[in-house]
Design a protein around this motif. Sequence first.
Motif, PDB file in Angstrom:
ATOM      1  N   GLN A 330      65.753   4.043  57.541  1.00 38.43           N
ATOM      2  CA  GLN A 330      64.522   4.834  57.540  1.00 38.43           C
ATOM      3  C   GLN A 330      64.805   6.190  56.926  1.00 38.43           C
ATOM      4  OE1 GLN A 330      61.918   3.231  58.568  1.00 38.43           O
ATOM      5  NE2 GLN A 330      60.328   4.586  59.327  1.00 38.43           N
ATOM      6  N   ASP A 331      64.173   6.486  55.793  1.00 32.97           N
ATOM      7  CA  ASP A 331      64.355   7.784  55.139  1.00 32.97           C
ATOM      8  C   ASP A 331      63.655   8.884  55.927  1.00 32.97           C
ATOM      9  OD1 ASP A 331      65.817   6.796  52.967  1.00 32.97           O
ATOM     10  OD2 ASP A 331      63.998   6.248  51.888  1.00 32.97           O
ATOM     11  N   HIS A 332      64.262  10.082  55.940  1.00 28.42           N
ATOM     12  CA  HIS A 332      63.611  11.243  56.539  1.00 28.42           C
ATOM     13  C   HIS A 332      62.570  11.776  55.558  1.00 28.42           C
ATOM     14  CE1 HIS A 332      66.964  12.451  59.605  1.00 28.42           C
ATOM     15  NE2 HIS A 332      66.854  11.134  59.484  1.00 28.42           N
ATOM     16  N   ASP A 335      59.647  16.922  54.349  1.00 29.49           N
ATOM     17  CA  ASP A 335      59.317  18.099  55.149  1.00 29.49           C
ATOM     18  C   ASP A 335      59.997  18.086  56.518  1.00 29.49           C
ATOM     19  OD1 ASP A 335      57.844  15.972  56.098  1.00 29.49           O
ATOM     20  OD2 ASP A 335      56.062  17.151  56.547  1.00 29.49           O
ATOM     21  N   LYS A 336      60.752  17.017  56.818  1.00 33.14           N
ATOM     22  CA  LYS A 336      61.457  16.924  58.092  1.00 33.14           C
ATOM     23  C   LYS A 336      62.972  16.971  57.921  1.00 33.14           C
ATOM     24  CE  LYS A 336      58.096  16.659  61.031  1.00 33.14           C
ATOM     25  NZ  LYS A 336      57.927  17.683  62.088  1.00 33.14           N
ATOM     26  N   LEU A 337      63.429  17.236  56.723  1.00 30.95           N
ATOM     27  CA  LEU A 337      64.870  17.293  56.488  1.00 30.95           C
ATOM     28  C   LEU A 337      65.483  18.491  57.193  1.00 30.95           C
ATOM     29  CD1 LEU A 337      65.105  16.428  52.684  1.00 30.95           C
ATOM     30  CD2 LEU A 337      65.808  14.986  54.598  1.00 30.95           C
ATOM     31  N   ALA A 338      66.720  18.326  57.642  1.00 32.63           N
ATOM     32  CA  ALA A 338      67.463  19.447  58.206  1.00 32.63           C
ATOM     33  C   ALA A 338      67.644  20.518  57.139  1.00 32.63           C
ATOM     34  CB  ALA A 338      68.816  18.965  58.719  1.00 32.63           C
ATOM     35  N   ALA A 343      68.872  15.042  51.174  1.00 34.54           N
ATOM     36  CA  ALA A 343      68.332  13.716  51.502  1.00 34.54           C
ATOM     37  C   ALA A 343      68.980  13.255  52.799  1.00 34.54           C
ATOM     38  CB  ALA A 343      68.614  12.716  50.375  1.00 34.54           C
ATOM     39  N   ALA A 344      68.273  12.408  53.537  1.00 29.18           N
ATOM     40  CA  ALA A 344      68.809  11.898  54.801  1.00 29.18           C
ATOM     41  C   ALA A 344      68.107  10.602  55.154  1.00 29.18           C
ATOM     42  CB  ALA A 344      68.633  12.920  55.920  1.00 29.18           C
ATOM     43  N   ALA A 345      68.840   9.723  55.807  1.00 28.69           N
ATOM     44  CA  ALA A 345      68.275   8.458  56.279  1.00 28.69           C
ATOM     45  C   ALA A 345      68.949   8.070  57.590  1.00 28.69           C
ATOM     46  CB  ALA A 345      68.459   7.348  55.241  1.00 28.69           C
ATOM     47  N   ASP A 346      68.206   7.408  58.429  1.00 24.20           N
ATOM     48  CA  ASP A 346      68.749   6.863  59.678  1.00 24.20           C
ATOM     49  C   ASP A 346      68.928   5.365  59.525  1.00 24.20           C
ATOM     50  OD1 ASP A 346      68.593   9.332  60.865  1.00 24.20           O
ATOM     51  OD2 ASP A 346      66.660   8.941  61.837  1.00 24.20           O
ATOM     52  N   ILE A 347      70.079   4.866  59.952  1.00 28.13           N
ATOM     53  CA  ILE A 347      70.219   3.431  60.185  1.00 28.13           C
ATOM     54  C   ILE A 347      69.786   3.207  61.618  1.00 28.13           C
ATOM     55  CG2 ILE A 347      71.827   1.500  60.388  1.00 28.13           C
ATOM     56  CD1 ILE A 347      73.439   2.732  58.124  1.00 28.13           C
ATOM     57  N   GLN A 348      68.724   2.459  61.791  1.00 24.59           N
ATOM     58  CA  GLN A 348      68.114   2.282  63.103  1.00 24.59           C
ATOM     59  C   GLN A 348      68.334   0.865  63.618  1.00 24.59           C
ATOM     60  OE1 GLN A 348      63.969   3.378  62.614  1.00 24.59           O
ATOM     61  NE2 GLN A 348      64.427   5.566  62.705  1.00 24.59           N
ATOM     62  N   HIS A 362      73.628  11.613  55.426  1.00 20.60           N
ATOM     63  CA  HIS A 362      73.029  12.874  54.996  1.00 20.60           C
ATOM     64  C   HIS A 362      73.710  13.406  53.737  1.00 20.60           C
ATOM     65  CE1 HIS A 362      73.015  12.887  59.570  1.00 20.60           C
ATOM     66  NE2 HIS A 362      71.753  12.686  59.241  1.00 20.60           N
ATOM     67  N   ASN A 363      72.902  13.915  52.848  1.00 23.69           N
ATOM     68  CA  ASN A 363      73.407  14.683  51.709  1.00 23.69           C
ATOM     69  C   ASN A 363      73.346  16.154  52.132  1.00 23.69           C
ATOM     70  OD1 ASN A 363      73.843  16.120  49.342  1.00 23.69           O
ATOM     71  ND2 ASN A 363      72.609  14.764  48.070  1.00 23.69           N
ATOM     72  N   ARG A 364      74.494  16.717  52.518  1.00 18.69           N
ATOM     73  CA  ARG A 364      74.539  18.072  53.074  1.00 18.69           C
ATOM     74  C   ARG A 364      74.692  19.139  51.985  1.00 18.69           C
ATOM     75  NH1 ARG A 364      76.257  17.730  59.014  1.00 18.69           N
ATOM     76  NH2 ARG A 364      76.371  20.000  58.861  1.00 18.69           N
ATOM     77  N   THR A 365      74.676  18.734  50.733  1.00 18.07           N
ATOM     78  CA  THR A 365      74.883  19.625  49.585  1.00 18.07           C
ATOM     79  C   THR A 365      76.175  20.429  49.798  1.00 18.07           C
ATOM     80  OG1 THR A 365      73.519  21.467  50.423  1.00 18.07           O
ATOM     81  CG2 THR A 365      72.393  19.713  49.203  1.00 18.07           C
TER      82      THR A 365
END
Length: 534
Positions: A330-332, A335-338, A343-348, A362-365
């Motif tokens: 599930q992609d974040h 507007d809800k990214l940390a 970019a961020a996604a959850d494996i659920q 997470h892509n933390r740059t």
Amino acid sequence: METKKLQVSKITNDRYKRFIKGQIFPYLCPLQNAESIITPIGVAITNQDMPEKNLDSLDSIVSLSKARGFIFQSSEVYGGLAAVYDYGPLGVELKRNIQSEWWKAMTQANDNIVGVDAAIFMHPKVWEASGHVEGFNDPMIDDKQSKKRYRADMLIEQHILKIRNKGDEEKADELQELLDTTGTREGLCEDLKQIIMDEEIKAPESGAFDWTDVRQFNLMFKTNYGAVASDDDDGIYLRPETAQGIFVNYKNVLDTARVQVPFGIAQIGKAFRNEVVARQFVFRMREFEQMEMQYFVEPDTDAESYDRWLKDRMQWHKNLGIREENLRAQDHPQDKLAHYARAAADIQYKYPIGWQEVEGIHNRTDFDLSRHQEYSGKKFEYYDQKQQKRYIPYVIETSIGLDRCTLMVLCDAYREEEVDGDTRTVLKMHPKLAPTKVGIFPLIKKPELQELAHKIEADLKEDYKVLYDESGSIGKRYRRQDEAGTPFCVTVDFDGLEDNTVTIRYRDDMKQERVSVENLDRVIRDGIKSWKPA
């Protein structure tokens, strides 16, 4: 032989059950209980019809975990400590097996990933640089009647779930959209309070509709460091995540491990969060364990690496034996990214409590390394000799909660099956994860059977975690091992004394076969490698 087969097939139901339970031919019949058996005359009798029920409540896992020694409430003799749990004999073996699979997938399968084990205590400036001191908060709201405190967003999520369960999907979707966009109107706390007031959401325990304003609470545990420490001068935090221990050791690893970008640093360790609302067994705890890997890449290659690790990590969960239909990515929303993420996604996983995150990608740059460079005054740049340029690497993070992963394995493995009118509870987990790989049983307590069983135990324990058990009927021993997730059970009977064979019984389908003792290791090894989730 055909005549004997007919004789067995015509045994009356009552007499058949007595036969299975060992009341008839108690010494000759190696296998008792209503499942696949080899009778004294060599005829296989198998239960073909086994209606199966998957887990539908977390309560079943909580009960099984306590009864079989997977997980206990911490300090239970003193009434327990909320949201803190201890792992029992089976639980610690399962947890270590999961750890081992993760560590191998990171540091053994990849020649450019190394490990560290950073301390729990870290310099306070680490958490200033990471943003945790300023921004590691949860929005909380108090019920004035009961004095109970709740996470405001979770109250709304539960309200949405109730509406959805009533069949009003349109209304639920509208509220979900409002929840997803909190912080874009008046402010996060103000928007959450407005939804609660508009929907007249009542306190779960008191039923009152008498709320305080929504406020932010920092989740870090703070303590004092040193014998003469005071709150003012020597405050220190228990780490809320393991990632920062990797970032502050980035240069140490770069200088000593002979690695080049791209490379990764992996770590398994404890983290602590003062969750005001901690519940749902080991899913959300105040003391928990993380398995994290930070992968350092050249800027402009981060998107490709992010996609690669999201795919690889999803495959790892499948390789763990988790059923594919219970997993999703599930992609974040943007507007809800940390604050640190591109970019961020959850494996659920589909827990009994619904779809929930088990791992985050997470892509933390370059946020973390840049901040530590700023706050420490040390250079965190990487010099690329091939391209003759310097840059601060971007970071792709994979972060999985070990406790959540353990709970996922238990939930996915749990089955209840109807076997000859009785309910069999069984954990059909991947054999490589099973706390005990092989149960070894002498049919009865006879010295000659015990001697051979102990010999087999000694041979197999070189490579497997095994359990010797001679207590109770064979059927009861099987059931105990089913609930523990033991994939193979070996029964030593009198026939084996003559031809050096034993009966191996398979957990998932309860089928049994005679194998020679010298081939037992090969059969078990092949069974582990060829296993598929059912």
